[in-house]
Design a protein around this motif. Structure first.
Motif, PDB file in Angstrom:
ATOM      1  N   PRO A   1      -4.424  -5.935  -5.941  1.00  0.00           N
ATOM      2  CA  PRO A   1      -3.732  -7.045  -6.601  1.00  0.00           C
ATOM      3  C   PRO A   1      -3.396  -6.663  -8.044  1.00  0.00           C
ATOM      4  CG  PRO A   1      -6.066  -7.522  -6.379  1.00  0.00           C
ATOM      5  CD  PRO A   1      -5.809  -6.286  -5.579  1.00  0.00           C
ATOM      6  N   PRO A   2      -2.383  -7.292  -8.629  1.00  0.00           N
ATOM      7  CA  PRO A   2      -1.952  -6.922  -9.984  1.00  0.00           C
ATOM      8  C   PRO A   2      -3.087  -6.900 -11.015  1.00  0.00           C
ATOM      9  CG  PRO A   2      -0.316  -8.342  -8.989  1.00  0.00           C
ATOM     10  CD  PRO A   2      -1.460  -8.292  -8.021  1.00  0.00           C
ATOM     11  N   ARG A   3      -4.073  -7.786 -10.891  1.00  0.00           N
ATOM     12  CA  ARG A   3      -5.157  -7.824 -11.880  1.00  0.00           C
ATOM     13  C   ARG A   3      -6.005  -6.556 -11.862  1.00  0.00           C
ATOM     14  NH1 ARG A   3     -10.090  -9.245  -9.437  1.00  0.00           N
ATOM     15  NH2 ARG A   3      -9.844  -9.750  -7.222  1.00  0.00           N
ATOM     16  N   LEU A   4      -5.923  -5.775 -10.772  1.00  0.00           N
ATOM     17  CA  LEU A   4      -6.673  -4.525 -10.693  1.00  0.00           C
ATOM     18  C   LEU A   4      -5.776  -3.299 -10.844  1.00  0.00           C
ATOM     19  CD1 LEU A   4      -9.167  -5.306  -7.776  1.00  0.00           C
ATOM     20  CD2 LEU A   4      -9.656  -5.236 -10.233  1.00  0.00           C
ATOM     21  N   CYS A   5      -4.488  -3.522 -11.112  1.00  0.00           N
ATOM     22  CA  CYS A   5      -3.566  -2.391 -11.273  1.00  0.00           C
ATOM     23  C   CYS A   5      -3.588  -1.827 -12.691  1.00  0.00           C
ATOM     24  CB  CYS A   5      -2.147  -2.824 -10.910  1.00  0.00           C
ATOM     25  SG  CYS A   5      -1.891  -3.106  -9.145  1.00  0.00           S
TER      26      CYS A   5
ATOM     27  N   VAL B   1      -2.304   9.100  -2.282  1.00  0.00           N
ATOM     28  CA  VAL B   1      -2.420   8.124  -3.367  1.00  0.00           C
ATOM     29  C   VAL B   1      -1.330   8.392  -4.391  1.00  0.00           C
ATOM     30  CG1 VAL B   1      -3.867   7.209  -5.213  1.00  0.00           C
ATOM     31  CG2 VAL B   1      -4.909   7.863  -3.035  1.00  0.00           C
ATOM     32  N   LEU B   2      -0.498   7.391  -4.640  1.00  0.00           N
ATOM     33  CA  LEU B   2       0.490   7.453  -5.716  1.00  0.00           C
ATOM     34  C   LEU B   2      -0.075   6.706  -6.906  1.00  0.00           C
ATOM     35  CD1 LEU B   2       3.357   7.908  -6.958  1.00  0.00           C
ATOM     36  CD2 LEU B   2       3.995   5.703  -5.916  1.00  0.00           C
ATOM     37  N   ILE B   3      -0.297   7.424  -7.994  1.00  0.00           N
ATOM     38  CA  ILE B   3      -0.738   6.805  -9.240  1.00  0.00           C
ATOM     39  C   ILE B   3       0.470   6.723 -10.153  1.00  0.00           C
ATOM     40  CG2 ILE B   3      -2.177   7.040 -11.287  1.00  0.00           C
ATOM     41  CD1 ILE B   3      -4.281   8.358  -9.617  1.00  0.00           C
ATOM     42  N   VAL B   4       0.834   5.510 -10.539  1.00  0.00           N
ATOM     43  CA  VAL B   4       2.051   5.325 -11.327  1.00  0.00           C
ATOM     44  C   VAL B   4       1.746   4.339 -12.454  1.00  0.00           C
ATOM     45  CG1 VAL B   4       2.879   3.654  -9.625  1.00  0.00           C
ATOM     46  CG2 VAL B   4       4.492   4.684 -11.212  1.00  0.00           C
ATOM     47  N   SER B   5       1.784   4.864 -13.683  1.00  0.00           N
ATOM     48  CA  SER B   5       1.382   4.063 -14.836  1.00  0.00           C
ATOM     49  C   SER B   5       2.185   4.461 -16.063  1.00  0.00           C
ATOM     50  CB  SER B   5      -0.120   4.265 -15.101  1.00  0.00           C
ATOM     51  OG  SER B   5      -0.375   5.604 -15.529  1.00  0.00           O
TER      52      SER B   5
ATOM     53  N   ILE C   1      11.149  -5.512 -18.012  1.00  0.00           N
ATOM     54  CA  ILE C   1      12.204  -5.046 -17.108  1.00  0.00           C
ATOM     55  C   ILE C   1      12.171  -5.840 -15.804  1.00  0.00           C
ATOM     56  CG2 ILE C   1      12.931  -3.116 -15.640  1.00  0.00           C
ATOM     57  CD1 ILE C   1      13.840  -2.593 -18.393  1.00  0.00           C
ATOM     58  N   SER C   2      10.968  -6.054 -15.289  1.00  0.00           N
ATOM     59  CA  SER C   2      10.824  -6.776 -14.023  1.00  0.00           C
ATOM     60  C   SER C   2      11.385  -8.193 -14.113  1.00  0.00           C
ATOM     61  CB  SER C   2       9.351  -6.818 -13.609  1.00  0.00           C
ATOM     62  OG  SER C   2       9.198  -7.380 -12.333  1.00  0.00           O
ATOM     63  N   ARG C   3      11.106  -8.863 -15.219  1.00  0.00           N
ATOM     64  CA  ARG C   3      11.620 -10.225 -15.402  1.00  0.00           C
ATOM     65  C   ARG C   3      13.141 -10.226 -15.484  1.00  0.00           C
ATOM     66  NH1 ARG C   3       7.030 -10.614 -18.826  1.00  0.00           N
ATOM     67  NH2 ARG C   3       8.326 -10.042 -20.634  1.00  0.00           N
ATOM     68  N   ALA C   4      13.702  -9.294 -16.246  1.00  0.00           N
ATOM     69  CA  ALA C   4      15.157  -9.223 -16.389  1.00  0.00           C
ATOM     70  C   ALA C   4      15.817  -8.838 -15.068  1.00  0.00           C
ATOM     71  CB  ALA C   4      15.527  -8.222 -17.478  1.00  0.00           C
ATOM     72  N   ALA C   5      15.198  -7.908 -14.349  1.00  0.00           N
ATOM     73  CA  ALA C   5      15.782  -7.405 -13.108  1.00  0.00           C
ATOM     74  C   ALA C   5      15.851  -8.473 -12.022  1.00  0.00           C
ATOM     75  CB  ALA C   5      14.977  -6.213 -12.597  1.00  0.00           C
TER      76      ALA C   5
ATOM     77  N   VAL D   1       2.124   0.314 -12.968  1.00  0.00           N
ATOM     78  CA  VAL D   1       3.440   0.062 -12.394  1.00  0.00           C
ATOM     79  C   VAL D   1       3.325  -0.463 -10.962  1.00  0.00           C
ATOM     80  CG1 VAL D   1       5.692   1.106 -11.871  1.00  0.00           C
ATOM     81  CG2 VAL D   1       4.469   1.775 -13.935  1.00  0.00           C
ATOM     82  N   ALA D   2       2.151  -0.287 -10.340  1.00  0.00           N
ATOM     83  CA  ALA D   2       1.941  -0.828  -8.989  1.00  0.00           C
ATOM     84  C   ALA D   2       1.986  -2.349  -8.974  1.00  0.00           C
ATOM     85  CB  ALA D   2       0.607  -0.337  -8.422  1.00  0.00           C
ATOM     86  N   ALA D   3       1.916  -2.970 -10.156  1.00  0.00           N
ATOM     87  CA  ALA D   3       2.054  -4.428 -10.238  1.00  0.00           C
ATOM     88  C   ALA D   3       3.507  -4.870 -10.119  1.00  0.00           C
ATOM     89  CB  ALA D   3       1.465  -4.933 -11.563  1.00  0.00           C
ATOM     90  N   ASN D   4       4.444  -3.925 -10.195  1.00  0.00           N
ATOM     91  CA  ASN D   4       5.868  -4.251 -10.145  1.00  0.00           C
ATOM     92  C   ASN D   4       6.250  -4.841  -8.792  1.00  0.00           C
ATOM     93  OD1 ASN D   4       8.786  -3.165  -9.313  1.00  0.00           O
ATOM     94  ND2 ASN D   4       8.776  -3.497 -11.517  1.00  0.00           N
ATOM     95  N   ALA D   5       6.846  -6.018  -8.798  1.00  0.00           N
ATOM     96  CA  ALA D   5       7.157  -6.727  -7.553  1.00  0.00           C
ATOM     97  C   ALA D   5       8.164  -5.967  -6.691  1.00  0.00           C
ATOM     98  CB  ALA D   5       7.692  -8.124  -7.880  1.00  0.00           C
ATOM     99  N   ARG D   6       9.160  -5.351  -7.323  1.00  0.00           N
ATOM    100  CA  ARG D   6      10.166  -4.614  -6.562  1.00  0.00           C
ATOM    101  C   ARG D   6       9.544  -3.410  -5.862  1.00  0.00           C
ATOM    102  NH1 ARG D   6      14.424  -5.476  -3.544  1.00  0.00           N
ATOM    103  NH2 ARG D   6      15.972  -3.810  -3.607  1.00  0.00           N
ATOM    104  N   LEU D   7       8.667  -2.688  -6.541  1.00  0.00           N
ATOM    105  CA  LEU D   7       7.985  -1.550  -5.933  1.00  0.00           C
ATOM    106  C   LEU D   7       7.154  -2.005  -4.739  1.00  0.00           C
ATOM    107  CD1 LEU D   7       7.036   1.377  -5.785  1.00  0.00           C
ATOM    108  CD2 LEU D   7       5.360   0.856  -7.578  1.00  0.00           C
TER     109      LEU D   7
END
Length: 350
Positions: free
Chosen positions: A303-307, A135-139, A188-192, A278-284
């Protein structure tokens, strides 16, 4: 005749006030309020502002969760609450609310570790975790690789953590540096999305042979971005925000995915679970999906709503504890803002 467990989860570790209701592994409903907008001018969470926001949001958010689930308060059979880690004043508010509810309803109370909640969030989407997984926890506050068995019955093994900034914290700081605002992850995600991830060769820390295999460090990456911006500004040129954002994001993602898949391979496992804000990040999600497919690894990401922080994930842990027959923590459970993750349920402090 015993009632079907209906578990209310309470989350208040940072700037989200969350209530969730889970029964036998199924999310019935939730309510969520955020004070992020109140912290934006400061570029990060201000604990006292967060605590006051929790106080104001608790009752309305609870009502939203009950309405969303279609249950009455009297239907709740157990209460679970984040008792650590987190901002001390914020954790105290949610835990006090949970104690009040448990006492008034005369139902058992469980003190839950916040990070175990993130891992449990995935079970609400994909069902029980496998017998063993990485499990990777990234926040915003945590970046950790865990070896997990049964989430509530087995000890949780920490394989590695960040030495300095968590990944989400690095996103916030780089976003502020680029003038993109707070919170930094979505900005960042939007700009990237409009930038070139190969435009700048930012460092990938601790990926060389002999480096700590599961340990993270993002402060050097953050510094490299700052120096790049300074150099461009000194030259009198316009800062290519989208390219820098994309290159920074790619550097973070490369390290997260590489180290996580290394842990999967080293432990001879076949499942990687990625959770946290950060698991909601599309690139990740994109890179992890591609690389897991290449290596024959099952990838599970909620899903992002549970991240992001939410009450549903805390209710999910409580539900697992109830079904496992775990002893409740009781009203004597104390907030532990610096709690280390050894298990899903936090012990009473002596």
């Amino acid at each position: 005749m015993s009632r079907t467990p209906v578990v209310l989860g309470v989350e208040s570790s940072c700037d989200e006030t969350g209530f969730g209701i889970v029964s036998e592994g199924t999310l019935l409903g939730q309510g969520l309020a955020s004070s992020a907008a109140q912290h934006a001018e400061f570029g990060g969470v201000v604990p006292e502002i967060a605590a006051r926001a929790h106080l104001a949001a608790a009752v309305p958010t609870l009502r939203i969760a009950l309405a969303d689930a279609g249950v009455e308060l009297s239907d709740i059979t157990h209460v679970a609450a984040t008792s650590g880690p987190g901002l001390a004043t914020a954790v105290h508010v949610g835990l006090a609310a949970a104690k009040s509810l448990a006492w008034s309803l005369d139902v058992p109370l469980y003190g839950v570790h916040h990070l175990a909640g993130h891992a449990a969030a995935d079970t609400l989407e994909h069902g029980p975790l496998p017998e063993r997984s990485i499990v990777l926890i990234v926040s915003g506050g945590h970046t950790s690789i865990l070896h997990v068995g049964d989430l509530v019955l087995d000890p949780i093994e920490h394989l590695g953590d960040t030495l300095d900034d968590a990944a989400g914290e690095a996103f916030d700081k780089v976003s502020r540096l680029l003038g993109l605002g707070y919170p930094g992850g979505p900005a960042i995600s939007r700009a990237a999305a409009g930038g070139d991830p190969q435009a700048f060769a930012f460092p990938r820390a601790l990926l060389r042979q002999g480096d700590a295999p599961y340990t993270f460090s993002f402060s050097g990456l953050k510094t490299a971005v700052a120096r790049t911006v300074e150099k461009i500004e000194r030259a009198g040129e316009a800062v290519p925000v989208t390219d820098i954002a994309a290159s920074f994001e790619q550097a973070v993602v490369d390290v997260l995915v590489t180290k996580s898949l290394r842990a999967v391979a080293d432990r001879g496992l076949s499942t990687l679970v990625i959770v946290g804000g950060v698991a909601a990040n599309a690139r990740l999600r994109e890179v992890a999906a591609r690389r897991c497919a290449e290596q024959g690894v099952e990838l599970r990401i909620p899903p992002p709503r549970l991240c992001t922080d939410n009450g549903a994930m805390i209710a999910a842990v409580g539900d697992l504890l109830v079904r496992a027959g775990s002893e409740p923590s009781g009203l004597g459970i104390a907030a532990d803002p610096s709690a280390v993750l050894h298990g899903a349920q936090l012990p009473l402090l002596r």
